[in-house]
Motif scaffolding. Structure first.
Motif, PDB file in Angstrom:
ATOM      1  N   GLN A  27      13.235 -12.522  -1.162  1.00 40.20           N
ATOM      2  CA  GLN A  27      13.132 -11.048   0.254  1.00 40.20           C
ATOM      3  C   GLN A  27      11.785 -10.659  -0.148  1.00 40.20           C
ATOM      4  OE1 GLN A  27      16.896  -8.989  -0.328  1.00 40.20           O
ATOM      5  NE2 GLN A  27      15.207  -7.048   1.089  1.00 40.20           N
ATOM      6  N   LYS A  28      11.641 -10.024  -1.383  1.00 40.94           N
ATOM      7  CA  LYS A  28      10.769  -9.703  -2.284  1.00 40.94           C
ATOM      8  C   LYS A  28       9.355 -10.415  -1.779  1.00 40.94           C
ATOM      9  CE  LYS A  28       9.191  -5.583  -4.470  1.00 40.94           C
ATOM     10  NZ  LYS A  28       9.272  -4.527  -4.112  1.00 40.94           N
ATOM     11  N   HIS A  29       9.535 -11.253  -1.806  1.00 39.41           N
ATOM     12  CA  HIS A  29       7.882 -12.572  -1.599  1.00 39.41           C
ATOM     13  C   HIS A  29       7.630 -11.947  -0.754  1.00 39.41           C
ATOM     14  CE1 HIS A  29       6.008 -16.092  -1.784  1.00 39.41           C
ATOM     15  NE2 HIS A  29       5.466 -14.937  -2.207  1.00 39.41           N
TER      16      HIS A  29
ATOM     17  N   PRO B  39      -1.724 -11.367  -6.138  1.00 42.61           N
ATOM     18  CA  PRO B  39      -0.699 -10.059  -5.942  1.00 42.61           C
ATOM     19  C   PRO B  39       1.111  -9.854  -5.107  1.00 42.61           C
ATOM     20  CG  PRO B  39      -2.409  -9.357  -5.096  1.00 42.61           C
ATOM     21  CD  PRO B  39      -2.308 -10.554  -5.248  1.00 42.61           C
ATOM     22  N   ALA B  40       0.478 -10.682  -4.015  1.00 45.34           N
ATOM     23  CA  ALA B  40       1.907 -10.603  -3.286  1.00 45.34           C
ATOM     24  C   ALA B  40       2.901 -11.990  -3.920  1.00 45.34           C
ATOM     25  CB  ALA B  40       1.525 -11.181  -1.871  1.00 45.34           C
ATOM     26  N   ASN B  41       2.695 -12.580  -4.840  1.00 46.61           N
ATOM     27  CA  ASN B  41       3.282 -13.526  -5.784  1.00 46.61           C
ATOM     28  C   ASN B  41       3.806 -13.141  -7.197  1.00 46.61           C
ATOM     29  OD1 ASN B  41       5.086 -15.708  -5.877  1.00 46.61           O
ATOM     30  ND2 ASN B  41       3.465 -17.105  -7.222  1.00 46.61           N
TER      31      ASN B  41
ATOM     32  N   TYR C 263       0.211  -6.736   2.205  1.00 46.05           N
ATOM     33  CA  TYR C 263      -1.134  -7.985   1.823  1.00 46.05           C
ATOM     34  C   TYR C 263      -0.604  -8.416   2.805  1.00 46.05           C
ATOM     35  CZ  TYR C 263      -0.298  -6.456  -2.661  1.00 46.05           C
ATOM     36  OH  TYR C 263      -0.673  -5.933  -4.262  1.00 46.05           O
ATOM     37  N   GLY C 264      -0.614  -8.634   3.789  1.00 46.69           N
ATOM     38  CA  GLY C 264      -1.073  -8.620   5.945  1.00 46.69           C
ATOM     39  C   GLY C 264      -1.396 -10.146   5.501  1.00 46.69           C
ATOM     40  N   LYS C 265      -0.277 -11.322   4.772  1.00 48.18           N
ATOM     41  CA  LYS C 265      -0.428 -12.800   4.762  1.00 48.18           C
ATOM     42  C   LYS C 265       0.189 -13.274   5.824  1.00 48.18           C
ATOM     43  CE  LYS C 265      -2.801 -12.581   0.214  1.00 48.18           C
ATOM     44  NZ  LYS C 265      -2.099 -14.143  -0.931  1.00 48.18           N
TER      45      LYS C 265
END
Length: 84
Positions: free
Chosen positions: A73-75, A41-43, A82-84
């Motif tokens: 930037q959004k990525h 979901p972070a992508n 998400y703490g990645k």
């Protein structure tokens, strides 16, 4: 992943904030051909579309230099979310 993106976006385009559009599409921030995962979901973001129509956020993100910068930037923003 789809449920999470819809939850996070509240069903609105994550670029312009529209809640109604001809179509909403799940869009990769980092393209699959460049290693972007479709189940992360972070992508993935929800964008108004379709991507082939000029003036939509999905078209902006895929076909303009400014859109590619926005995707990057959004990525980064979503990876932090998400703490990645």
């Amino acid at each position: 992943m789809r449920r999470e993106v819809l939850r996070r976006s509240k069903g609105k385009c994550e670029r312009c904030g529209k809640s109604t559009a001809y179509a909403f599409e799940m869009a990769h921030l980092q393209q699959a051909s460049k290693g972007g995962l479709g189940n992360d979901p972070a992508n993935i973001v929800l964008l108004c579309g379709p991507s082939v129509n000029t003036g939509t956020c999905h078209n902006f993100a895929d076909y303009t230099a400014e859109g590619r910068a926005w995707r990057k930037q959004k990525h980064e923003e979503l990876k932090r979310y998400y703490g990645k």
